[in-house]
Enzyme design. Sequence first.
Site, PDB file in Angstrom:
ATOM      1  N   TYR A 132       0.859  -1.186   0.000  1.00  0.00           N
ATOM      2  CA  TYR A 132       0.000   0.000   0.000  1.00  0.00           C
ATOM      3  C   TYR A 132       0.893   1.233   0.000  1.00  0.00           C
ATOM      4  O   TYR A 132       1.603   1.494   0.971  1.00  0.00           O
ATOM      5  CB  TYR A 132      -0.898  -0.014   1.222  1.00  0.00           C
ATOM      6  CG  TYR A 132      -1.981   1.044   1.272  1.00  0.00           C
ATOM      7  CD1 TYR A 132      -2.235   1.903   0.214  1.00  0.00           C
ATOM      8  CD2 TYR A 132      -2.772   1.186   2.408  1.00  0.00           C
ATOM      9  CE1 TYR A 132      -3.237   2.865   0.276  1.00  0.00           C
ATOM     10  CE2 TYR A 132      -3.786   2.133   2.487  1.00  0.00           C
ATOM     11  CZ  TYR A 132      -4.005   2.969   1.421  1.00  0.00           C
ATOM     12  OH  TYR A 132      -5.011   3.919   1.499  1.00  0.00           O
ATOM     13  N   LYS A 157      -1.759  -1.275  -3.801  1.00  0.00           N
ATOM     14  CA  LYS A 157      -2.863  -0.349  -3.574  1.00  0.00           C
ATOM     15  C   LYS A 157      -2.281   1.061  -3.550  1.00  0.00           C
ATOM     16  O   LYS A 157      -1.297   1.329  -2.853  1.00  0.00           O
ATOM     17  CB  LYS A 157      -3.569  -0.658  -2.255  1.00  0.00           C
ATOM     18  CG  LYS A 157      -4.777   0.229  -1.971  1.00  0.00           C
ATOM     19  CD  LYS A 157      -5.407  -0.114  -0.625  1.00  0.00           C
ATOM     20  CE  LYS A 157      -6.603   0.794  -0.364  1.00  0.00           C
ATOM     21  NZ  LYS A 157      -7.163   0.605   0.996  1.00  0.00           N
TER      22      LYS A 157
END
Length: 298
Positions: A132, A157
């Site tokens: 992420y 992400k």
Amino acid sequence: MARGVLSFPLTSFHDDGSLDPDGFRAHVADRIATGPGALFPACGTGEFFSLDEDEYRTVVTTAVEEAAGRLPVVAGTGYGWAQALRFARIAEEAGADALLVLPHYLVAAPQEGLVRQVERIAAGTRLPLIAYQRGQVAFTADSLRRIAALPNVIGLKDGHSDLDRLQRLTLAAPEDFLFFNGAATAEIQARAYAAVGVPAYSSAVHAFAPEIADAFFTALRNADHKTVDRLLRGFYVPLVELRDRRPGYAVSLVKAAARLRGGPVGPVRAPLTDPSAADLADLKNLLAAGLDLVGASL
């Protein structure tokens, strides 16, 4: 996971701040019943940063039990790599399908350090990892190639919303590498992300109004731009404006909205604070208006 909204459930607490396992189980069961593409417990919206290891075990175990193999369960993990691996081992034991590696704590780091952080976590767990990038974590194309070459790193992400940079990353990645739109209130930028090859996105709105989240997802998938614009104008943009009134509202407003609909999620934990009375009143009106747009009620 691109076939449905990615659901990030809230973690339920009692009024005294203690974990409410029964409330969380009910909340997760309600989310699963709406058919999301995947479940991401104990992540940012789920206040991962405020959970101890025993609470984390309860949250992930409960999510896995309720999912019962019907959809992927991707648990959050984070802090430094050593602590991240402690959470990873718990998630493995609980039966999670994968891990979302949240941005590390506090310090800025060079690209070599960002890569080594992912390498150390990947070497210490059998679970697939989704990195992420947000805050102090932002990978270059070269760094992405390095982490994508690790056998159990399956995706990224993105929370930066730098579409030029993101397009470079998608072109540098293997063809089967997963990308997710992780911007705050991701629906606002969903069309732009989809245009650079990233259609999947996380939805905090799904935690309290799956009717709105699903209607938006369906309209976007069907290129129904009239409905997308109507939901953006009538709900999502005003929600972002309300969210931006106070730090931490990206989580505490979501929890407050869930409580307005009778969800057993309780308050946020410090350092977050619940919304003011005036902001709560505005949230209630906005939620009612958004539900009305999709033919639902408060």
